[in-house]
Write a protein that holds these residues in place. Structure first.
Motif, short mmCIF file in Angstrom:
data_model
loop_
_atom_site.label_atom_id
_atom_site.label_comp_id
_atom_site.label_asym_id
_atom_site.label_seq_id
_atom_site.Cartn_x
_atom_site.Cartn_y
_atom_site.Cartn_z
N UNK A 51 -1.14 2.81 6.33
CA UNK A 51 -0.48 3.99 5.77
C UNK A 51 -0.74 4.12 4.28
N UNK A 52 -0.42 3.06 3.54
CA UNK A 52 -0.55 3.14 2.10
C UNK A 52 -1.96 2.82 1.61
N UNK A 53 -2.63 1.94 2.33
CA UNK A 53 -3.95 1.45 1.90
C UNK A 53 -3.87 0.90 0.47
N UNK A 54 -2.85 0.05 0.27
CA UNK A 54 -2.59 -0.53 -1.04
C UNK A 54 -2.48 -2.05 -0.92
N UNK A 55 -2.80 -2.75 -2.00
CA UNK A 55 -2.66 -4.20 -2.02
C UNK A 55 -1.22 -4.58 -2.30
N UNK A 56 -0.91 -5.85 -2.12
CA UNK A 56 0.43 -6.34 -2.40
C UNK A 56 0.81 -6.11 -3.87
N UNK A 57 -0.12 -6.38 -4.77
CA UNK A 57 0.16 -6.22 -6.19
C UNK A 57 0.42 -4.75 -6.53
N UNK A 58 -0.36 -3.84 -5.94
CA UNK A 58 -0.17 -2.41 -6.21
C UNK A 58 1.21 -1.94 -5.77
N UNK A 59 1.66 -2.43 -4.62
CA UNK A 59 2.98 -2.03 -4.12
C UNK A 59 4.08 -2.52 -5.04
N UNK B 51 9.44 2.15 -0.78
CA UNK B 51 8.01 2.01 -0.51
C UNK B 51 7.85 1.00 0.62
N UNK B 52 6.84 1.21 1.45
CA UNK B 52 6.62 0.32 2.60
C UNK B 52 6.04 -1.01 2.14
N UNK B 53 6.41 -2.07 2.86
CA UNK B 53 5.97 -3.41 2.45
C UNK B 53 5.31 -4.22 3.57
N UNK B 54 5.41 -3.80 4.82
CA UNK B 54 4.88 -4.60 5.93
C UNK B 54 3.35 -4.55 5.97
N UNK C 292 14.51 0.44 -1.39
CA UNK C 292 14.29 0.03 0.00
C UNK C 292 12.86 -0.43 0.21
N UNK C 293 12.73 -1.52 0.95
CA UNK C 293 11.42 -1.97 1.44
C UNK C 293 11.25 -1.41 2.85
N UNK C 294 10.54 -0.29 2.98
CA UNK C 294 10.36 0.30 4.31
C UNK C 294 9.68 -0.71 5.24
N UNK C 295 10.16 -0.78 6.48
CA UNK C 295 9.67 -1.73 7.49
C UNK C 295 9.84 -3.17 7.01
N UNK C 296 10.98 -3.43 6.37
CA UNK C 296 11.24 -4.75 5.82
C UNK C 296 11.26 -5.84 6.89
N UNK C 297 11.76 -5.49 8.07
CA UNK C 297 11.90 -6.50 9.12
C UNK C 297 10.55 -7.09 9.51
N UNK C 298 9.49 -6.29 9.44
CA UNK C 298 8.16 -6.79 9.82
C UNK C 298 7.33 -7.19 8.59
N UNK C 299 8.01 -7.43 7.48
CA UNK C 299 7.34 -7.88 6.25
C UNK C 299 7.46 -9.39 6.13
N UNK C 300 6.37 -10.04 5.67
CA UNK C 300 6.39 -11.48 5.47
C UNK C 300 7.54 -11.84 4.53
N UNK C 301 8.27 -12.88 4.87
CA UNK C 301 9.49 -13.20 4.13
C UNK C 301 9.22 -13.53 2.67
N UNK C 302 8.14 -14.25 2.37
CA UNK C 302 7.86 -14.60 0.98
C UNK C 302 7.47 -13.37 0.17
N UNK C 303 6.77 -12.42 0.80
CA UNK C 303 6.39 -11.20 0.08
C UNK C 303 7.60 -10.28 -0.09
N UNK C 304 8.45 -10.23 0.93
CA UNK C 304 9.67 -9.44 0.83
C UNK C 304 10.51 -9.94 -0.35
N UNK C 305 10.60 -11.25 -0.49
CA UNK C 305 11.35 -11.87 -1.60
C UNK C 305 10.75 -11.45 -2.94
#
Length: 516
Positions: free
Chosen positions: A111-119, A101-104, A140-153
């Protein structure tokens, strides 16, 4: 596996195959899967099972046939995708579900039109569902490189708690740099709760030409799986090239202190098979498996190589399956010599295939004074990739020239497996065009020619020509291939190869309909 082992996750059949111009039939995908298994890839991503019934069947067939490698199916973090993947990999000796799922911020908003909690909730639900089918789940966190590091964690830790065993950090758009991605993996390996119990993976795209460099940097940062594709094929500019990352780790083991289990001697043969199946030749200057990779024309370089190969070669050609023993065979050579030569080229021919190849070899040897390695490769690959019939060329005669008012004429005679024999002469602006039109007239298959190319695949004035055609109908696109010492005949064989594919497909569909 040890901490120094880097897993090779091959996505030639999924990310590579979905790129424009690289599509494969189910049978061709199975042939490539067998070649990848022979290379000893740790994991092969066989496809996206939920994409279509054809993709589902291809993944299921590969899962049934492949025994040594883990067979993986990709799925989005939704129930339908994951269940399709789970069913497709059921026959596998070793099966994996790869869910993402995408995370950036860009993907969340547009694309997703979803909140952080929903993802996070969707990621956890996806991994938990996948675990019902297999213990081997990659997230996989799609587009992980452009995702905020704390949220990726946060997302990664949630996926690990849900049961993910591999965490993939993709550079989806080929945006990162070696320094940046190494730092990111060092952070993930040390700061992620539960990270010591999973394998971190890198999936890098080549938009800036850095996919291999970034993958190697990720490995230095702690990644122990690299996602890659043969010949570097894949979306847009492609993926990290399997042959490059494997040979970099092998050649510079002194620097990386790491290794893969890839049987590198099979790289050249597998690369050639992929190029033949997809109709996309490998560029001459392609690292590792390009025609010029071990060629030296500079006088200074030639002198150095003759004195000691290591002066200008950091790898041995034999290490990747390129033979330096270019034994010339001729019409008096026997089956044993041909089989031995084929084995040195990386092809282990069964008796039935050897007989077919030997017949073609003898026919070519009658046309040529000398048969080189490239000729033998062309014959073997043509036999391995293509299927015979139902149409066959009996004769082809072409007249062409520069006389005013006279157009080239092609006279073609074909026969069909059902006993029909047809002959037709056709005028056109060029000899190849006339040949194609004559074949279309006889077979009743009007096709739109999208591209036609011919290249030499061996040496000498009587070199083998390999023709490749891309054609389309109203609903489908097809690729055909043919070889001959005559370029027009090679083109005719490639064009007829397409028509035979169309007829065989129609026959299969009729047979399926009859069963129902």
């Amino acid at each position: 596996m040890t901490e120094t082992h880097v897993k090779i996750f091959d996505t030639t059949l999924r990310d590579g195959e979905q790129a424009p111009g690289f599509s494969m039939s189910a049978g061709q995908k199975l042939q490539m899967a067998k070649a990848l298994e022979a290379l000893n890839v740790d994991v092969m991503e066989a496809g996206f099972a939920a994409a279509s019934p054809g993709d589902f069947e291809a993944v299921k067939t590969i899962a049934t046939e492949v025994k040594e490698s883990v067979v993986c199916s990709l799925s989005r973090c939704n129930e339908g995708d994951i269940r399709a993947s789970g069913e497709a990999i059921k026959p596998a000796a070793q099966g994996r579900i790869h869910t993402f799922i995408a995370t950036s911020p860009l993907h969340r908003e547009f694309k997703l039109k979803m909140t952080k909690d929903e993802i996070v909730r969707r990621a956890v639900a996806g991994v938990e569902l996948a675990r019902n089918y297999t213990d081997d789940v990659e997230f996989s966190c799609e587009d992980a490189i452009r995702t905020e590091r704390d949220y990726l964690k946060r997302v990664v830790e949630a996926a690990i708690k849900a049961g993910a065993t591999t965490i993939n950090i993709p550079d989806t758009v080929g945006y990162t740099t070696p320094e940046e991605i190494q730092d990111l993996f060092e952070f993930l390996v040390t700061d992620i709760e539960g990270g010591d119990g999973v394998i971190f993976s890198a999936h890098c795209h080549d938009d800036l030409g850095l996919a291999v460099a970034n993958s190697l940097a990720a490995v230095r940062g702690g990644a122990r799986q690299v996602e890659c594709a043969l010949n570097g094929i894949g979306e847009r500019a492609g993926n990290c090239a399997l042959e490059e990352v494997a040979m970099a780790l092998r050649t510079r083991a002194d620097f990386f202190g790491l290794s893969t289990q890839i049987k590198t001697q099979g790289l050249y043969g597998a690369s050639k098979l992929l190029a033949t199946i997809t109709g996309n030749p490998v560029p001459r200057n392609k690292a590792i498996i390009g025609k010029n990779a071990f060629a030296h024309e500079s006088g200074i370089h030639q002198h150095g190589v003759l004195a000691n190969r290591e002066t200008y070669e950091i790898m041995k050609p034999e290490d990747v399956g390129v033979s330096t023993d270019n034994l010339v065979l001729g019409k008096h050579s026997g089956r044993a010599a041909l089989k031995d030569r084929a084995k040195k080229l990386g092809f282990d021919l069964g008796e039935n295939q050897l007989q077919t190849v030997f017949v073609s070899f003898k026919a070519l040897a009658d046309e040529k004074k000398e048969v080189f390695d490239a000729d033998i490769e062309a014959i073997i690959l043509g036999e391995a990739v293509g299927e015979s019939g139902p149409w066959h060329i009996d004769s082809l005669y072409v007249s062409a020239g520069s006389d005013n008012g006279k157009q080239p004429v092609a006279t073609v005679q074909l026969h069909h497996d059902d006993g029909r024999e047809e002959k037709w002469s056709q005028e056109a602006a060029g000899p190849v065009n006339a040949t194609f039109l004559a074949i279309s007239h006889i077979t009743g298959q009007p096709l739109h020619l999208d591209s036609f190319s011919v290249q030499s695949v061996s040496e000498g004035e009587d070199a083998m020509a390999e023709a490749s055609v891309q054609v389309s109908t109203e609903f489908n696109a097809y690729h055909g291939r043919g070889t001959s010492t005559d370029t027009v005949l090679a083109g005719a064989r490639a064009y007829l190869d397409v028509i035979n594919r169309i007829e065989r497909r129609a026959d299969r569909q009729k047979a399926i309909a009859a069963q129902h």
